[in-house]
Design a protein around this motif. Structure first.
Motif, PDB file in Angstrom:
ATOM      1  N   GLY A 114       0.794  -1.226   0.000  1.00 23.25           N
ATOM      2  CA  GLY A 114       0.000   0.000   0.000  1.00 23.25           C
ATOM      3  C   GLY A 114       0.824   1.271   0.000  1.00 23.25           C
ATOM      4  O   GLY A 114       0.287   2.368  -0.089  1.00 23.25           O
ATOM      5  N   TYR A 115       2.127   1.147   0.123  1.00 25.97           N
ATOM      6  CA  TYR A 115       2.999   2.320   0.128  1.00 25.97           C
ATOM      7  C   TYR A 115       3.894   2.206  -1.098  1.00 25.97           C
ATOM      8  O   TYR A 115       4.989   1.661  -1.052  1.00 25.97           O
ATOM      9  CB  TYR A 115       3.833   2.395   1.409  1.00 25.97           C
ATOM     10  CG  TYR A 115       4.305   3.800   1.726  1.00 25.97           C
ATOM     11  CD1 TYR A 115       3.625   4.569   2.649  1.00 25.97           C
ATOM     12  CD2 TYR A 115       5.411   4.351   1.086  1.00 25.97           C
ATOM     13  CE1 TYR A 115       4.037   5.871   2.937  1.00 25.97           C
ATOM     14  CE2 TYR A 115       5.830   5.636   1.363  1.00 25.97           C
ATOM     15  CZ  TYR A 115       5.138   6.396   2.288  1.00 25.97           C
ATOM     16  OH  TYR A 115       5.544   7.681   2.572  1.00 25.97           O
ATOM     17  N   THR A 116       3.375   2.725  -2.212  1.00 23.83           N
ATOM     18  CA  THR A 116       4.067   2.605  -3.492  1.00 23.83           C
ATOM     19  C   THR A 116       5.183   3.645  -3.612  1.00 23.83           C
ATOM     20  O   THR A 116       5.343   4.505  -2.733  1.00 23.83           O
ATOM     21  CB  THR A 116       3.075   2.787  -4.656  1.00 23.83           C
ATOM     22  OG1 THR A 116       2.562   4.119  -4.612  1.00 23.83           O
ATOM     23  CG2 THR A 116       1.930   1.780  -4.578  1.00 23.83           C
ATOM     24  N   CYS A 117       5.893   3.586  -4.699  1.00 22.18           N
ATOM     25  CA  CYS A 117       7.012   4.501  -4.944  1.00 22.18           C
ATOM     26  C   CYS A 117       6.579   5.943  -5.151  1.00 22.18           C
ATOM     27  O   CYS A 117       7.425   6.839  -5.206  1.00 22.18           O
ATOM     28  CB  CYS A 117       7.825   4.017  -6.139  1.00 22.18           C
ATOM     29  SG  CYS A 117       8.652   2.446  -5.829  1.00 22.18           S
ATOM     30  N   THR A 118       5.269   6.188  -5.254  1.00 26.86           N
ATOM     31  CA  THR A 118       4.777   7.557  -5.421  1.00 26.86           C
ATOM     32  C   THR A 118       4.449   8.234  -4.090  1.00 26.86           C
ATOM     33  O   THR A 118       4.146   9.423  -4.062  1.00 26.86           O
ATOM     34  CB  THR A 118       3.517   7.587  -6.306  1.00 26.86           C
ATOM     35  OG1 THR A 118       2.487   6.826  -5.676  1.00 26.86           O
ATOM     36  CG2 THR A 118       3.803   7.021  -7.694  1.00 26.86           C
ATOM     37  N   LYS A 119       4.526   7.497  -2.998  1.00 22.19           N
ATOM     38  CA  LYS A 119       4.235   8.073  -1.674  1.00 22.19           C
ATOM     39  C   LYS A 119       5.441   8.863  -1.177  1.00 22.19           C
ATOM     40  O   LYS A 119       6.571   8.633  -1.605  1.00 22.19           O
ATOM     41  CB  LYS A 119       3.878   6.959  -0.690  1.00 22.19           C
ATOM     42  CG  LYS A 119       2.650   6.155  -1.081  1.00 22.19           C
ATOM     43  CD  LYS A 119       1.413   6.806  -0.573  1.00 22.19           C
ATOM     44  CE  LYS A 119       0.205   5.920  -0.887  1.00 22.19           C
ATOM     45  NZ  LYS A 119      -0.824   6.027   0.079  1.00 22.19           N
ATOM     46  N   PRO A 120       5.226   9.813  -0.251  1.00 19.91           N
ATOM     47  CA  PRO A 120       6.266  10.789   0.108  1.00 19.91           C
ATOM     48  C   PRO A 120       7.647  10.241   0.472  1.00 19.91           C
ATOM     49  O   PRO A 120       8.650  10.701  -0.076  1.00 19.91           O
ATOM     50  CB  PRO A 120       5.654  11.554   1.292  1.00 19.91           C
ATOM     51  CG  PRO A 120       4.185  11.433   1.087  1.00 19.91           C
ATOM     52  CD  PRO A 120       3.973  10.077   0.457  1.00 19.91           C
ATOM     53  N   LEU A 121       7.738   9.298   1.394  1.00 15.01           N
ATOM     54  CA  LEU A 121       9.061   8.832   1.817  1.00 15.01           C
ATOM     55  C   LEU A 121       9.856   8.245   0.657  1.00 15.01           C
ATOM     56  O   LEU A 121      11.053   8.499   0.520  1.00 15.01           O
ATOM     57  CB  LEU A 121       8.938   7.814   2.953  1.00 15.01           C
ATOM     58  CG  LEU A 121       8.453   8.362   4.292  1.00 15.01           C
ATOM     59  CD1 LEU A 121       8.109   7.234   5.253  1.00 15.01           C
ATOM     60  CD2 LEU A 121       9.493   9.291   4.909  1.00 15.01           C
ATOM     61  N   LEU A 122       9.198   7.462  -0.181  1.00 12.80           N
ATOM     62  CA  LEU A 122       9.899   6.849  -1.314  1.00 12.80           C
ATOM     63  C   LEU A 122      10.079   7.819  -2.473  1.00 12.80           C
ATOM     64  O   LEU A 122      11.124   7.819  -3.133  1.00 12.80           O
ATOM     65  CB  LEU A 122       9.166   5.584  -1.768  1.00 12.80           C
ATOM     66  CG  LEU A 122       9.191   4.436  -0.763  1.00 12.80           C
ATOM     67  CD1 LEU A 122       8.321   3.283  -1.233  1.00 12.80           C
ATOM     68  CD2 LEU A 122      10.614   3.971  -0.508  1.00 12.80           C
ATOM     69  N   LYS A 167      -0.996  11.667  13.507  1.00 13.80           N
ATOM     70  CA  LYS A 167      -2.292  12.149  13.030  1.00 13.80           C
ATOM     71  C   LYS A 167      -2.497  13.610  13.444  1.00 13.80           C
ATOM     72  O   LYS A 167      -2.262  13.988  14.583  1.00 13.80           O
ATOM     73  CB  LYS A 167      -3.399  11.270  13.610  1.00 13.80           C
ATOM     74  CG  LYS A 167      -4.742  11.542  13.009  1.00 13.80           C
ATOM     75  CD  LYS A 167      -5.775  10.535  13.495  1.00 13.80           C
ATOM     76  CE  LYS A 167      -7.122  10.938  12.996  1.00 13.80           C
ATOM     77  NZ  LYS A 167      -7.719  10.045  12.079  1.00 13.80           N
ATOM     78  N   GLY A 168      -2.904  14.408  12.468  1.00 18.55           N
ATOM     79  CA  GLY A 168      -3.194  15.815  12.743  1.00 18.55           C
ATOM     80  C   GLY A 168      -1.968  16.715  12.765  1.00 18.55           C
ATOM     81  O   GLY A 168      -2.060  17.861  13.197  1.00 18.55           O
ATOM     82  N   ASP A 169      -0.820  16.222  12.318  1.00 17.09           N
ATOM     83  CA  ASP A 169       0.397  17.038  12.336  1.00 17.09           C
ATOM     84  C   ASP A 169       1.068  16.996  10.959  1.00 17.09           C
ATOM     85  O   ASP A 169       2.107  16.367  10.773  1.00 17.09           O
ATOM     86  CB  ASP A 169       1.356  16.546  13.422  1.00 17.09           C
ATOM     87  CG  ASP A 169       2.573  17.445  13.584  1.00 17.09           C
ATOM     88  OD1 ASP A 169       2.618  18.530  12.966  1.00 17.09           O
ATOM     89  OD2 ASP A 169       3.488  17.049  14.329  1.00 17.09           O
ATOM     90  N   THR A 170       0.456  17.682  10.008  1.00 17.10           N
ATOM     91  CA  THR A 170       0.978  17.694   8.638  1.00 17.10           C
ATOM     92  C   THR A 170       2.368  18.300   8.574  1.00 17.10           C
ATOM     93  O   THR A 170       3.259  17.757   7.905  1.00 17.10           O
ATOM     94  CB  THR A 170       0.012  18.468   7.713  1.00 17.10           C
ATOM     95  OG1 THR A 170      -1.271  17.842   7.782  1.00 17.10           O
ATOM     96  CG2 THR A 170       0.507  18.474   6.283  1.00 17.10           C
ATOM     97  N   LEU A 171       2.584  19.400   9.259  1.00 15.21           N
ATOM     98  CA  LEU A 171       3.904  20.036   9.227  1.00 15.21           C
ATOM     99  C   LEU A 171       4.965  19.132   9.854  1.00 15.21           C
ATOM    100  O   LEU A 171       6.104  19.069   9.376  1.00 15.21           O
ATOM    101  CB  LEU A 171       3.873  21.400   9.915  1.00 15.21           C
ATOM    102  CG  LEU A 171       3.048  22.468   9.185  1.00 15.21           C
ATOM    103  CD1 LEU A 171       3.005  23.761   9.999  1.00 15.21           C
ATOM    104  CD2 LEU A 171       3.608  22.728   7.795  1.00 15.21           C
ATOM    105  N   GLY A 172       4.584  18.415  10.896  1.00 13.91           N
ATOM    106  CA  GLY A 172       5.506  17.457  11.511  1.00 13.91           C
ATOM    107  C   GLY A 172       5.864  16.336  10.549  1.00 13.91           C
ATOM    108  O   GLY A 172       7.016  15.899  10.476  1.00 13.91           O
ATOM    109  N   ALA A 173       4.876  15.862   9.784  1.00 16.83           N
ATOM    110  CA  ALA A 173       5.121  14.800   8.796  1.00 16.83           C
ATOM    111  C   ALA A 173       6.087  15.294   7.723  1.00 16.83           C
ATOM    112  O   ALA A 173       7.007  14.572   7.319  1.00 16.83           O
ATOM    113  CB  ALA A 173       3.811  14.337   8.172  1.00 16.83           C
ATOM    114  N   LEU A 174       5.896  16.512   7.280  1.00 16.17           N
ATOM    115  CA  LEU A 174       6.792  17.087   6.278  1.00 16.17           C
ATOM    116  C   LEU A 174       8.212  17.251   6.837  1.00 16.17           C
ATOM    117  O   LEU A 174       9.201  17.000   6.140  1.00 16.17           O
ATOM    118  CB  LEU A 174       6.260  18.431   5.786  1.00 16.17           C
ATOM    119  CG  LEU A 174       4.986  18.368   4.949  1.00 16.17           C
ATOM    120  CD1 LEU A 174       4.442  19.766   4.696  1.00 16.17           C
ATOM    121  CD2 LEU A 174       5.233  17.638   3.644  1.00 16.17           C
TER     122      LEU A 174
END
Length: 190
Positions: free
Chosen positions: A12-20, A166-173
Motif C-alpha cells: 500500500g505504500y508505493t514509490c509515489t508516496k512521500p518517503l519513497l 495524526k493531525g500534524d501535517t507540518l511534523g510529517a513534512l
C-alpha cells in the motif's frame, strides 16, 4: 562513477508516496540511476499485517522482483543503495544475499517490519522507525537502536508506519525532510 538506487515499496505504500518519492528524487539528484520496483496490485492492496500473513506475500514479492532485476549489470556500478519501506525492507535485505551483493549495497530501511530486524547485524546502512508503528512493537525498535546504534538513522517518537502523527501535517513534512537529509548525507559519503 556509476551509481544505482533501487526503490523497494511497501504494502500500500508505493514509490509515489512521500518517503519513497522524495528519497528517490534525492538519489536521482546525486546522480543515481533509479529502479522503482512494483510487486503487483494484489500485493499493494493486501490487508494482512501479521508476520504469518506477510511471509507468503514477501516470498511472492521476491519472486516478482527478481525478473525486474535479472538484467541489471550490478558489477558495473561503483555504488548501489537499496531504499526500502515496510515489507520492502525485508525484501531488500533478502535480495542483497540472493543477488550476491553482500557488502556491496548500502541499505536505507524506512519503517522496517519485525522480520527485517534479523538482518541488521549483516547490513551496511541505516534504519528509521516510529515508536507508534502498529506493525513494529516499540520495545523492538528501542532494542534494535540499543543493539545497533551505528545503524540507527532515526527513531521518531509517537509516529506511525508512515512516520507521521495524526493531525500534524507540518511534523510529517519535517520528518520526510529529516529522512531525505539523512539519505543525502549517506549518498554524499558513499
Amino acid at each position: 562513477m556509476k551509481k544505482l538506487a533501487i526503490i523497494f515499496p511497501g504494502v500500500g505504500y508505493t514509490c509515489t508516496k512521500p518517503l519513497l518519492y522524495y528519497t528517490a528524487s534525492m538519489a536521482a539528484e546525486r546522480g543515481y540511476e533509479i529502479i522503482r520496483l512494483d510487486y503487483g496490485q494484489d500485493i499493494h492492496t493486501f490487508h494482512g499485517r501479521t508476520p504469518a500473513e506477510l511471509e507468503p506475500v514477501i516470498k511472492l514479492a521476491i519472486k516478482r522482483t527478481l525478473p525486474q532485476l535479472e538484467n541489471v549489470p550490478f558489477s558495473e556500478y561503483d555504488d548501489i543503495i537499496f531504499i526500502s519501506k515496510s515489507i520492502g525492507t525485508t525484501i531488500a535485505c533478502q535480495l542483497e544475499t540472493a543477488l550476491q551483493l553482500k557488502g556491496k549495497v548500502h541499505q536505507f530501511l524506512m519503517t522496517p517490519i519485525p522480520s527485517t530486524l534479523r538482518y541488521l547485524s549483516d547490513i551496511n546502512g541505516l534504519f528509521f522507525a516510529g515508536t507508534a508503528d502498529p506493525y513494529m512493537p516499540e520495545s523492538k525498535i528501542h532494542a534494535a537502536a540499543r543493539n545497533f546504534p551505528d545503524k540507527t538513522g532515526g527513531i521518531f517518537e509517537g509516529c506511525n508506519h508512515s512516520l507521521e502523527q495524526k493531525g500534524d501535517t507540518l511534523g510529517a513534512l519535517k520528518n520526510v525532510r529529516l529522512i531525505v537529509e539523512c539519505l543525502d548525507k549517506m549518498l554524499t559519503n558513499a
